[in-house]
Design a protein around this motif. Structure first.
Motif, PDB file in Angstrom:
ATOM      1  N   ASP A 134      -7.045   5.005   2.668  1.00 53.79           N
ATOM      2  CA  ASP A 134      -7.035   3.540   2.841  1.00 53.79           C
ATOM      3  C   ASP A 134      -5.816   2.893   2.186  1.00 53.79           C
ATOM      4  OD1 ASP A 134      -9.456   2.728   0.162  1.00 53.79           O
ATOM      5  OD2 ASP A 134      -7.470   3.690   0.129  1.00 53.79           O
ATOM      6  N   GLY A 135      -4.864   3.729   1.729  1.00 53.98           N
ATOM      7  CA  GLY A 135      -3.629   3.197   1.139  1.00 53.98           C
ATOM      8  C   GLY A 135      -3.705   2.990  -0.359  1.00 53.98           C
ATOM      9  N   THR A 136      -4.876   3.241  -0.937  1.00 49.78           N
ATOM     10  CA  THR A 136      -4.986   3.099  -2.393  1.00 49.78           C
ATOM     11  C   THR A 136      -4.054   4.082  -3.105  1.00 49.78           C
ATOM     12  OG1 THR A 136      -7.313   2.483  -2.130  1.00 49.78           O
ATOM     13  CG2 THR A 136      -6.602   3.201  -4.330  1.00 49.78           C
ATOM     14  N   PRO A 137      -3.236   3.607  -4.045  1.00 53.20           N
ATOM     15  CA  PRO A 137      -2.324   4.511  -4.757  1.00 53.20           C
ATOM     16  C   PRO A 137      -3.087   5.579  -5.537  1.00 53.20           C
ATOM     17  CG  PRO A 137      -1.670   2.229  -5.076  1.00 53.20           C
ATOM     18  CD  PRO A 137      -2.997   2.197  -4.397  1.00 53.20           C
ATOM     19  N   ARG A 138      -2.519   6.795  -5.630  1.00 56.68           N
ATOM     20  CA  ARG A 138      -3.134   7.893  -6.352  1.00 56.68           C
ATOM     21  C   ARG A 138      -2.310   8.278  -7.568  1.00 56.68           C
ATOM     22  NH1 ARG A 138      -3.523  12.420  -4.772  1.00 56.68           N
ATOM     23  NH2 ARG A 138      -5.606  12.906  -5.622  1.00 56.68           N
ATOM     24  N   ASN A 139      -2.825   9.152  -8.375  1.00 54.32           N
ATOM     25  CA  ASN A 139      -2.155   9.518  -9.640  1.00 54.32           C
ATOM     26  C   ASN A 139      -0.782  10.125  -9.427  1.00 54.32           C
ATOM     27  OD1 ASN A 139      -3.012  11.958  -8.564  1.00 54.32           O
ATOM     28  ND2 ASN A 139      -3.815  12.769 -10.503  1.00 54.32           N
ATOM     29  N   LEU A 140      -0.542  10.685  -8.257  1.00 55.42           N
ATOM     30  CA  LEU A 140       0.753  11.333  -7.997  1.00 55.42           C
ATOM     31  C   LEU A 140       1.911  10.338  -8.089  1.00 55.42           C
ATOM     32  CD1 LEU A 140       2.337  13.896  -7.032  1.00 55.42           C
ATOM     33  CD2 LEU A 140       2.058  12.986  -4.713  1.00 55.42           C
TER      34      LEU A 140
ATOM     35  N   ALA B 162       6.016   0.767   1.331  1.00 52.33           N
ATOM     36  CA  ALA B 162       5.174   0.999   0.147  1.00 52.33           C
ATOM     37  C   ALA B 162       5.723   2.167  -0.673  1.00 52.33           C
ATOM     38  CB  ALA B 162       3.743   1.291   0.590  1.00 52.33           C
ATOM     39  N   GLU B 163       6.099   3.251   0.016  1.00 50.00           N
ATOM     40  CA  GLU B 163       6.640   4.433  -0.679  1.00 50.00           C
ATOM     41  C   GLU B 163       7.912   4.073  -1.436  1.00 50.00           C
ATOM     42  OE1 GLU B 163       7.345   7.854   1.889  1.00 50.00           O
ATOM     43  OE2 GLU B 163       9.122   8.384   0.711  1.00 50.00           O
ATOM     44  N   HIS B 164       8.781   3.307  -0.770  1.00 51.69           N
ATOM     45  CA  HIS B 164      10.066   2.955  -1.401  1.00 51.69           C
ATOM     46  C   HIS B 164       9.837   2.059  -2.618  1.00 51.69           C
ATOM     47  CE1 HIS B 164      14.316   2.471  -1.706  1.00 51.69           C
ATOM     48  NE2 HIS B 164      14.317   1.196  -1.396  1.00 51.69           N
ATOM     49  N   ALA B 165       8.922   1.097  -2.476  1.00 54.36           N
ATOM     50  CA  ALA B 165       8.651   0.169  -3.584  1.00 54.36           C
ATOM     51  C   ALA B 165       7.976   0.884  -4.755  1.00 54.36           C
ATOM     52  CB  ALA B 165       7.767  -0.974  -3.092  1.00 54.36           C
ATOM     53  N   ASP B 166       7.098   1.835  -4.444  1.00 55.85           N
ATOM     54  CA  ASP B 166       6.304   2.471  -5.509  1.00 55.85           C
ATOM     55  C   ASP B 166       7.012   3.622  -6.213  1.00 55.85           C
ATOM     56  OD1 ASP B 166       3.141   2.154  -3.685  1.00 55.85           O
ATOM     57  OD2 ASP B 166       4.221   0.746  -5.008  1.00 55.85           O
TER      58      ASP B 166
ATOM     59  N   PRO C 271       4.269  11.454  13.314  1.00 52.69           N
ATOM     60  CA  PRO C 271       3.369  11.317  12.160  1.00 52.69           C
ATOM     61  C   PRO C 271       2.590  10.009  12.203  1.00 52.69           C
ATOM     62  CG  PRO C 271       5.620  10.813  11.513  1.00 52.69           C
ATOM     63  CD  PRO C 271       5.688  11.289  12.934  1.00 52.69           C
ATOM     64  N   ASP C 272       1.423  10.026  11.587  1.00 50.01           N
ATOM     65  CA  ASP C 272       0.610   8.810  11.441  1.00 50.01           C
ATOM     66  C   ASP C 272       1.203   8.037  10.272  1.00 50.01           C
ATOM     67  OD1 ASP C 272      -2.890   8.165  10.566  1.00 50.01           O
ATOM     68  OD2 ASP C 272      -1.258   6.855  11.294  1.00 50.01           O
ATOM     69  N   PHE C 273       2.298   7.324  10.533  1.00 48.80           N
ATOM     70  CA  PHE C 273       3.135   6.760   9.459  1.00 48.80           C
ATOM     71  C   PHE C 273       3.872   5.561  10.034  1.00 48.80           C
ATOM     72  CE2 PHE C 273       5.284   7.040   5.461  1.00 48.80           C
ATOM     73  CZ  PHE C 273       6.632   6.766   5.661  1.00 48.80           C
ATOM     74  N   THR C 274       3.839   4.426   9.289  1.00 52.89           N
ATOM     75  CA  THR C 274       4.440   3.184   9.807  1.00 52.89           C
ATOM     76  C   THR C 274       5.578   2.719   8.898  1.00 52.89           C
ATOM     77  OG1 THR C 274       3.015   1.779   8.469  1.00 52.89           O
ATOM     78  CG2 THR C 274       2.140   2.502  10.629  1.00 52.89           C
TER      79      THR C 274
END
Ligand SMILES: CN(C)c1ccc(C(=O)NC[C@H]2N[C@H](CO)[C@@H](O)[C@@H]2O)cc1
Length: 472
Positions: free
Chosen positions: A379-385, A73-77, A64-67
């Motif tokens: 671009d990594g901007t958080p979304r409503n989800l 970021a996912e864990h923190a958010d 995956p295109d995933f670092t």
């Protein structure tokens, strides 16, 4: 707006919705329904995370295109602690009987990222439309290797919608040869089970890998419904579980129904699968849901909302029925998702997480990829989800997790405590609850406002307790 797909949607749900409404009251949740997977320390793990990721489906390295930064970021958010990680048969077994350890090393590196952050991993042997070999550009299907793709010269013509490729003669034949409906390829299902054996052998000693999702959205080709699910699909699952158990006694095997129909609220005829392991079986049921009326263009609003709610009600009863038939096995909703710019989209997300909590189901959202369905823009901007996924849930329970809810800033968990558990019950609480918490029904062992993790100790001698957590 009312294309063929939408018309089908209305017909299906009208028939079904009425059926559901006319049916007796909702199927009750059986007391024996196990919730969550037993983890390596004996606690009940509740899946809360994403599918990672669609971007791996057709790329050469299958990754995956995933670092790691993306995971941080996912864990923190959102406080996720579980991932349905997509792997593919074409990369596991690039030629018959040859298993690519370099690919499995690449997967293991990403499993380590999750493990170091306390995540549990379900490996999903992903396919859509059979495999990359169904079209010359290798960009339509994914999953199966080219050497296992036998279309017997039948055509696969370009289609306006990806789902319509499932009706192409060449795709149907590829599946018919895999399931040996043609009688020409009895070897392919055994190769598939062998690929799972190779994956399980690689990860049997990796505690973070807790489950294997045996096939994504199975499709029977020219054999559909009861004949497919109770026949070749159940047979493939049994062969895969038997192969896995030759090398791995503790990981869970997750079974999916056929996608066609079940995703839309129709029942499954999946047959029982035996687990040869010592002790309790570790078989789970891992369905998806994608209500067709959502595609009517009104999202989760107006008539579309009513039809979608009817689909969810039917789906709920079908999941409970199949879970019971498989042995009251735990359930993970392996995929649900939508374009979160649609009207009422986040109400639908709330409905699915609320339904899962009420029934004790884990959830992995489709998907982690950037864009209109996911938690971040490209671009990594958080979304409503993010706000809808960042909700309180039981990360790991010292005992059984019967049900939970997160409503108006109050988290409620119904659990049967296990005083012998090697670690305490852990809850994730989003920032919205604040930095101080108030707990009723259990004692606070530790509250870490930085990591948002609350550790609890249940009162002794209680068979079932209700824990209520609110702002302090
Ligand atoms: C006709 N058949 C067999 C069919 C139709 C539609 C889907 C589907 O939408 N699936 C939902 C999502 N799941 C996959 C990944 O597993 C995504 O690509 C789909 O959006 C599946 C099968």
């Amino acid at each position: 707006r009312f294309g063929a797909r939408s018309t089908l949607a209305v017909l299906l749900v009208a028939v079904f919705g009425v059926g559901a409404a006319a049916a007796a009251a909702r199927t009750p949740v059986p007391d024996s329904l196990a919730a969550g997977l037993t983890g390596p320390d004996g606690r009940t793990l509740v899946a809360h995370g994403f599918n990672t990721a669609s971007s791996s489906k057709t790329v050469a390295d299958g990754l995956p295109d995933f670092t790691e930064d993306d995971l941080d970021a996912e864990h923190a958010d959102m406080g996720t602690s579980f991932v349905r990680y997509l792997i593919s048969w074409r990369k596991v077994e690039p030629s018959p009987g040859v298993y690519d350890q370099d690919y499995l090393d690449d997967v293991a590196e990403r499993v380590r990222w999750y493990d170091e952050r306390g995540y549990s991993v379900m490996l999903d042997m992903h396919q859509d439309l059979w495999g990359v070999g169904i079209t010359p550009d290798g960009q339509v299907g994914n999953g199966a290797p080219v050497w296992a793709t036998y279309m017997d010269g039948l055509p696969v013509e370009p289609q306006p919608q990806w789902e319509l490729y499932y009706l192409q003669p060449g795709v149907i034949r590829a599946f018919d040869n895999f399931w040996n409906t043609t009688g020409e390829h009895p070897e392919l299902m055994d190769h598939y089970a062998g690929a799972w054996r190779a994956v399980a052998e690689r990860f049997a000693d990796t505690d973070a890998v807790v489950a294997y999702d045996l096939m994504n959205e199975p499709y029977g080709g020219s054999v559909q419904g009861v004949a497919f699910e109770s026949g070749p699909l159940t047979e493939l699952y049994q062969r895969s579980v038997d192969a896995i158990r030759e090398v791995d006694q503790d990981s869970w095997a997750c079974l999916e129904p056929q996608a066609l129909g079940f995703n839309w609220g129709l029942p499954s005829a999946l047959g029982h699968v035996d687990d040869p392991r010592e002790g309790d079986p570790r078989i789970a049921f891992c369905p998806h849901i994608y209500p067709l009326p959502m595609d009517l263009g009104d999202g989760f609003s107006g008539t579309s909302r009513d039809l979608v709610e009817g689909t969810v009600a039917s789906w709920r009863d079908n999941v409970l029925r199949t879970s019971h038939e498989l042995g009251d096995v735990p359930v993970i909703l392996g995929e649900f998702g939508l374009d979160t710019t649609l009207p009422g989209a986040l109400d639908y997300v709330d409905l699915m997480y609320d339904t899962a909590g009420e029934l004790g189901f884990g959830v992995t959202y489709w998907s982690r990829d950037p864009g209109g369905w996911g938690p971040y823009e490209a671009d990594g901007t958080p979304r409503n989800l993010i706000g809808a996924v960042d909700r309180a849930y039981p990360v790991a329970v010292a005992g059984t997790a019967r049900s939970w809810s997160w409503e108006d800033g109050v988290f409620t968990l119904v659990t049967e405590p296990d005083a012998s558990a090697s670690a305490p019950t852990e809850l994730y609480l989003p920032d919205s609850i604040g930095d101080d918490v108030h707990v009723e029904g259990a004692e606070i062992l530790e509250w870490d406002a930085a990591s948002r993790i609350l550790q609890l100790e249940a009162p002794a001698g209680e068979s079932e307790i209700t824990v209520v957590v609110s702002a302090g």
